[in-house]
Motif scaffolding. Sequence first.
Motif, PDB file in Angstrom:
ATOM      1  N   GLU A 157       0.894  -1.112  -0.105  1.00 49.15           N
ATOM      2  CA  GLU A 157       0.112  -0.098  -0.024  1.00 49.15           C
ATOM      3  C   GLU A 157       0.873   1.170  -0.064  1.00 49.15           C
ATOM      4  OE1 GLU A 157      -2.947  -1.597  -0.568  1.00 49.15           O
ATOM      5  OE2 GLU A 157      -3.815  -0.016   0.457  1.00 49.15           O
ATOM      6  N   THR A 158       1.812   1.153   0.758  1.00 46.73           N
ATOM      7  CA  THR A 158       2.830   2.300   0.906  1.00 46.73           C
ATOM      8  C   THR A 158       3.541   2.677  -0.464  1.00 46.73           C
ATOM      9  OG1 THR A 158       3.183   1.669   3.105  1.00 46.73           O
ATOM     10  CG2 THR A 158       4.497   3.325   2.178  1.00 46.73           C
ATOM     11  N   LEU A 159       3.886   1.372  -1.118  1.00 48.26           N
ATOM     12  CA  LEU A 159       4.530   1.653  -2.399  1.00 48.26           C
ATOM     13  C   LEU A 159       3.476   2.256  -3.537  1.00 48.26           C
ATOM     14  CD1 LEU A 159       6.890   1.119  -4.450  1.00 48.26           C
ATOM     15  CD2 LEU A 159       5.686  -1.296  -4.907  1.00 48.26           C
ATOM     16  N   GLN A 160       2.391   1.816  -3.245  1.00 52.78           N
ATOM     17  CA  GLN A 160       1.424   2.171  -4.252  1.00 52.78           C
ATOM     18  C   GLN A 160       1.114   3.891  -4.126  1.00 52.78           C
ATOM     19  OE1 GLN A 160      -2.429   0.024  -3.723  1.00 52.78           O
ATOM     20  NE2 GLN A 160      -1.288  -1.789  -3.875  1.00 52.78           N
ATOM     21  N   MET A 161       0.916   4.318  -2.684  1.00 55.86           N
ATOM     22  CA  MET A 161       1.198   5.569  -2.470  1.00 55.86           C
ATOM     23  C   MET A 161       2.408   6.423  -2.918  1.00 55.86           C
ATOM     24  SD  MET A 161       0.759   7.255   1.535  1.00 55.86           S
ATOM     25  CE  MET A 161       0.389   5.732   1.903  1.00 55.86           C
ATOM     26  N   SER A 162       3.479   5.888  -2.650  1.00 55.47           N
ATOM     27  CA  SER A 162       4.587   6.490  -3.199  1.00 55.47           C
ATOM     28  C   SER A 162       4.638   6.670  -4.824  1.00 55.47           C
ATOM     29  CB  SER A 162       6.019   6.212  -2.622  1.00 55.47           C
ATOM     30  OG  SER A 162       6.462   4.855  -3.319  1.00 55.47           O
ATOM     31  N   VAL A 163       4.073   5.719  -5.539  1.00 47.29           N
ATOM     32  CA  VAL A 163       4.187   5.845  -6.786  1.00 47.29           C
ATOM     33  C   VAL A 163       2.972   6.683  -7.244  1.00 47.29           C
ATOM     34  CG1 VAL A 163       3.233   4.404  -9.032  1.00 47.29           C
ATOM     35  CG2 VAL A 163       4.834   3.484  -7.409  1.00 47.29           C
ATOM     36  N   LEU A 164       2.047   6.949  -6.703  1.00 45.23           N
ATOM     37  CA  LEU A 164       0.847   7.703  -7.190  1.00 45.23           C
ATOM     38  C   LEU A 164       1.012   9.241  -6.729  1.00 45.23           C
ATOM     39  CD1 LEU A 164      -1.999   5.154  -6.966  1.00 45.23           C
ATOM     40  CD2 LEU A 164      -0.957   5.716  -9.078  1.00 45.23           C
ATOM     41  N   GLU A 165       1.633   9.271  -5.640  1.00 48.78           N
ATOM     42  CA  GLU A 165       1.989  10.582  -5.166  1.00 48.78           C
ATOM     43  C   GLU A 165       0.654  11.446  -5.149  1.00 48.78           C
ATOM     44  OE1 GLU A 165       4.924  11.894  -8.165  1.00 48.78           O
ATOM     45  OE2 GLU A 165       6.492  11.552  -6.729  1.00 48.78           O
ATOM     46  N   PRO A 166      -0.128  10.969  -4.110  1.00 45.00           N
ATOM     47  CA  PRO A 166      -1.329  11.691  -3.894  1.00 45.00           C
ATOM     48  C   PRO A 166      -1.096  13.053  -3.032  1.00 45.00           C
ATOM     49  CG  PRO A 166      -1.369   9.935  -2.111  1.00 45.00           C
ATOM     50  CD  PRO A 166       0.001   9.849  -3.189  1.00 45.00           C
ATOM     51  N   LYS A 167      -2.187  13.810  -3.135  1.00 45.14           N
ATOM     52  CA  LYS A 167      -2.224  15.068  -2.368  1.00 45.14           C
ATOM     53  C   LYS A 167      -2.797  14.887  -1.128  1.00 45.14           C
ATOM     54  CE  LYS A 167      -3.675  17.847  -6.441  1.00 45.14           C
ATOM     55  NZ  LYS A 167      -5.189  17.992  -6.904  1.00 45.14           N
ATOM     56  N   LEU A 168      -3.564  13.874  -1.127  1.00 48.19           N
ATOM     57  CA  LEU A 168      -4.028  13.426   0.494  1.00 48.19           C
ATOM     58  C   LEU A 168      -4.073  12.087   0.486  1.00 48.19           C
ATOM     59  CD1 LEU A 168      -5.672  13.958   2.931  1.00 48.19           C
ATOM     60  CD2 LEU A 168      -7.652  13.682   1.751  1.00 48.19           C
ATOM     61  N   ALA A 169      -3.517  11.687   1.605  1.00 46.62           N
ATOM     62  CA  ALA A 169      -3.231  10.024   1.661  1.00 46.62           C
ATOM     63  C   ALA A 169      -4.298   9.895   2.959  1.00 46.62           C
ATOM     64  CB  ALA A 169      -1.854   9.415   1.956  1.00 46.62           C
ATOM     65  N   VAL A 170      -5.166   8.820   3.110  1.00 46.00           N
ATOM     66  CA  VAL A 170      -5.830   8.531   4.046  1.00 46.00           C
ATOM     67  C   VAL A 170      -5.413   7.187   4.407  1.00 46.00           C
ATOM     68  CG1 VAL A 170      -8.248   8.209   4.973  1.00 46.00           C
ATOM     69  CG2 VAL A 170      -7.938   9.852   3.007  1.00 46.00           C
ATOM     70  N   LEU A 171      -5.039   7.090   5.722  1.00 46.21           N
ATOM     71  CA  LEU A 171      -4.316   5.550   6.027  1.00 46.21           C
ATOM     72  C   LEU A 171      -5.346   5.017   6.972  1.00 46.21           C
ATOM     73  CD1 LEU A 171      -1.802   6.984   4.739  1.00 46.21           C
ATOM     74  CD2 LEU A 171      -0.529   6.121   6.754  1.00 46.21           C
ATOM     75  N   ASP A 172      -6.056   4.097   6.602  1.00 44.80           N
ATOM     76  CA  ASP A 172      -6.970   3.582   7.465  1.00 44.80           C
ATOM     77  C   ASP A 172      -6.349   2.221   8.090  1.00 44.80           C
ATOM     78  OD1 ASP A 172      -9.165   2.272   8.833  1.00 44.80           O
ATOM     79  OD2 ASP A 172     -10.263   1.530   6.652  1.00 44.80           O
ATOM     80  N   GLU A 173      -6.208   2.405   9.392  1.00 40.77           N
ATOM     81  CA  GLU A 173      -5.723   1.404  10.401  1.00 40.77           C
ATOM     82  C   GLU A 173      -4.579   0.763   9.683  1.00 40.77           C
ATOM     83  OE1 GLU A 173      -7.004   0.365  13.515  1.00 40.77           O
ATOM     84  OE2 GLU A 173      -9.310   1.480  13.206  1.00 40.77           O
ATOM     85  N   THR A 174      -3.582   1.544   9.436  1.00 36.55           N
ATOM     86  CA  THR A 174      -2.355   1.011   8.526  1.00 36.55           C
ATOM     87  C   THR A 174      -1.650   0.103   9.558  1.00 36.55           C
ATOM     88  OG1 THR A 174      -2.379   2.607   6.880  1.00 36.55           O
ATOM     89  CG2 THR A 174      -0.104   1.566   7.414  1.00 36.55           C
ATOM     90  N   ASP A 175      -1.598   0.329  10.755  1.00 32.37           N
ATOM     91  CA  ASP A 175      -0.675  -0.503  11.741  1.00 32.37           C
ATOM     92  C   ASP A 175      -1.384  -1.656  12.114  1.00 32.37           C
ATOM     93  OD1 ASP A 175      -2.836   1.187  12.853  1.00 32.37           O
ATOM     94  OD2 ASP A 175      -1.946   1.357  14.941  1.00 32.37           O
ATOM     95  N   SER A 176      -2.478  -1.761  11.863  1.00 36.62           N
ATOM     96  CA  SER A 176      -3.070  -3.266  12.173  1.00 36.62           C
ATOM     97  C   SER A 176      -2.405  -4.355  11.534  1.00 36.62           C
ATOM     98  CB  SER A 176      -4.587  -3.372  12.060  1.00 36.62           C
ATOM     99  OG  SER A 176      -4.877  -3.372  10.800  1.00 36.62           O
ATOM    100  N   GLY A 177      -2.160  -5.237  12.495  1.00 31.45           N
ATOM    101  CA  GLY A 177      -1.696  -6.603  11.953  1.00 31.45           C
ATOM    102  C   GLY A 177      -0.138  -6.486  11.600  1.00 31.45           C
ATOM    103  N   LEU A 178       0.558  -5.371  12.081  1.00 31.96           N
ATOM    104  CA  LEU A 178       1.946  -5.362  11.796  1.00 31.96           C
ATOM    105  C   LEU A 178       2.692  -5.789  13.020  1.00 31.96           C
ATOM    106  CD1 LEU A 178       2.326  -1.803   9.851  1.00 31.96           C
ATOM    107  CD2 LEU A 178       2.089  -4.323   8.915  1.00 31.96           C
TER     108      LEU A 178
END
Lengths: 250, 424
Positions: A157-178
Motif C-alpha cells: 500500500e505504501t509503495l502504491q502511495m509513493s508511486v501515485l504521489e497523492p495530494k491526500l493520503a488517508v491511512l485506514d488502520e495501517t498499523d493493524s496486523g504489523l
Amino acid sequence: MSLLEIKDLQATVGEKQILKGLNLTLRPGEVHAIMGPNGAGKSTLGYSLAGRDGYEVTGGSVTFDGKDLLEMDPSERANEGLFLAFQYPVEIPGVAGTTFLKHALNAKRRHHGEEELDGLEFVKFLRGKAKELGMNDEMLKRPVNVGFSGGEKKRNETLQMSVLEPKLAVLDETDSGLDIDALRVVADGVNRLRSPDRAILVITHYQRLLDYLVPDFVHVLADGKIVKSGDKSLALELEEKGYAEFVSAA
Amino acid sequence: MSEMIDPFIKALDQVEQTGPAWLDALRKQGAQDYRTLALPHVKLEQWKYTNLKDLRGAEIAAADAALLDALPATLPDLDAYRLVLVNGRFDADLSDLGGLSDKALVKGLEQALEDGDIETLGGGFEDAALVSLSDALLRDGAFIRIKRGHMLDKPIHLVILSVGSDKLTASHPRIVIDMQDGASATVIETHMGANDSAVVSLPVSEVTVAEKARLGHYKQQLDNAQSYHLAHSAVTVAEGATYDSFVLQLGGKLARCDVRCLIDGAHADVRVNGAYHAGNGQHVDNTSFIDHAAPDAKSAENFRGVLDGDGRGVFQGKILVRQIAQGTDGQQMNRALLLSEKAEIDSKPELEIYADDVKCSHGATAGDMDEDQLFYLMARGIDADTARKLLIQAFLFDVLNEIDYAPAREIFHDAIAAKLGEIA
C-alpha cells in the motif's frame, strides 16, 4: 486554502447511520490523526471519502482541492489525488503488481494530460520506489497482494502511495496486523511522503503508529462525530485513559 | 423416411481400406458402431447440455486435403518442433521437424502406419459415437513417440488447421502420443481455422504415458466462430507418471473437449486443467472423466470460465475412485464468471467412490465480479470499464498458473488477451 474540507458529513451503511455530522479541515502539509473506539465510524469515513459502494452519503459536503469530491466516482477521486490505504488490502489473483501500478499511474497521468510511461520507463521508476521500501522485483511481479503477509500488504500500500504521489493520503488502520519492524518500514515510507503540498489523514485505534508518524493534529471520533481535537499530546492522553469517556458520552 | 438423415452416414460409404488388417477391422467396427450409435442427442446423459441439433440436418462433406501457402499469421511463434495437419492430413511443407533425435518419432500418422510404428489403435472410449466415426474414417493425423528415458530438448507444436470451403466440411485428425517409460516431453496443440468458413473438426487423441514418464500437454482451441469442434481424448497414465495438461477453449460456435483419463498405476500425478470464454453465440463444453484404477495417485482439475453475452458454458466432471484406488487424492473445481443476464453455465460435478481411504473434493461456483477487487482497482484511479476488463482477464490468467511450462502460459495468456482485447 484548505485541501480537504468536510462539512457536516452524514453517511449510512445499509440502514444504519454511521457518520452523524462530521466536520474536518486539512491544509496542505498537515498530518492529522483520527482516533476513536471501534464502531465510531473510522473506516466509514475512509470509505465515504474514497467513494465505496454501500457507503451512502446522506448529507453534508466534502470539498477536495476546491472540487466537490462527492460528485466523483472512485477512480476520479484517486486521479484527483486522493489515496486510501486499505486496512485490508485486496488480493487480486491474475493481475501482476507491476501491471496494476502501471495502469494506475498512467490513468492518473492521462487524467492530468501527461504522457503515459511505457513499460520500460515505468519499471525503472517503480524499482527505485520499491527499493526504498525493501521490496524486490519478485514481489512486484507477483499478483497483487496474493500470498503477501500482513506486513507485505501494508508495504505494498505504501509503495502504491509513493508511486501515485497523492495530494491526500488517508491511512485506514495501517498499523493493524504489523509487527514493530514492519510498522517502522511503513511509517518511514509514509514519512518520506510528507511534504508541504501533501496532507495525510491517519485513522487509527492505537497511538503506536503516531510514535513514528507524528501528527500535527489529533481528533477523537466517537459516534459519528469529531468530539475533541488537540495536538499530538491528545493521542498520548487517549492511550493512557482509553476511550471510555467518549463512549459513555455517546 | 421419418427421421432426418445422419450428417455423417454418407461418409461411411467411403471408408478407406489401406493399411494393415487390424486397421481395416478397426474401421469396419467403427462404421458399424457409428451406424448403431448415431449422432449424439440430448437424451444421452453425457450430451444433456450440449445439443448438436444444428449438425443433425446439415449436409457435411469430408474435407479435402488442402494446400496452404503459409501458416496463419496469428499462429504463435514457438521455438519448437512443428507438426502441421491441414484438414486432418499431415503437411510436410508447413511442418518443421528438423534436428529431431532418433529417440523421438514425430511424423504424420499415415506415415507412421506405413512405417509399421503402430500395432494398434482405438480403445479408451465406450459408447462414444464420434470416436467410432473417427475410427471408421481413420486415415491420417499426428504421431509422436518419445522413446524410453529420452527427454525431448524442445517442445512439439502440433498445429491443427482447418480450411473450410463453401460447403460444411468435416475432418477427423487422429493424434497419437506415446510416451515410453521415463520419457519426457511437452506438446502444445493449436487448433485454428485457416479461413473464416465453417468446419467441423473432430480430433481424437490417444495418449499413453508409461511408467515414470512425463507429458506436458497443452491445447488451445481457437477455431473460428462459425465452426464446430468436437474433440475426444483418451489418456492412460501408468505408475509414477505425470500428465500435466491444460485446455484453453476460446473459439468455435459449438466446442466440446471430452477428456477421459485412466490412472492405471500407483503414484501417478494427473492434472487436467482448463480455461474457457464463450461470448455471444458460443457454446463451450468441457467434459472429463478421471478413472482412478490404482492406489495413491493424485488427480487435480481446475477450470475457470467466463461467459458473456448469451454465451454458454458446460462443465461435466466425473471422478471415479475404484475400490483398489486407496489413498487417492482427487480434487476438482469449476469456477465461472457470468457477465450478463443471458449467459449460462451448467456445471455437473460427479464423484463416485468405492475406496474408503481417499481425499476427494469437488466444487463449482458461478457468480459475478468481485466488488472488493473492483473497488480496489478504482480506488487506485483505474476507471470502471478498464477495471472490469482487467479482472475478467485476470480471472482466466490466474488458472494459467496451473501450467508447468512457462512458454505455454505466455502463449495462452496472449490468446486470451487477443480475444478479450488488449487493455490500454
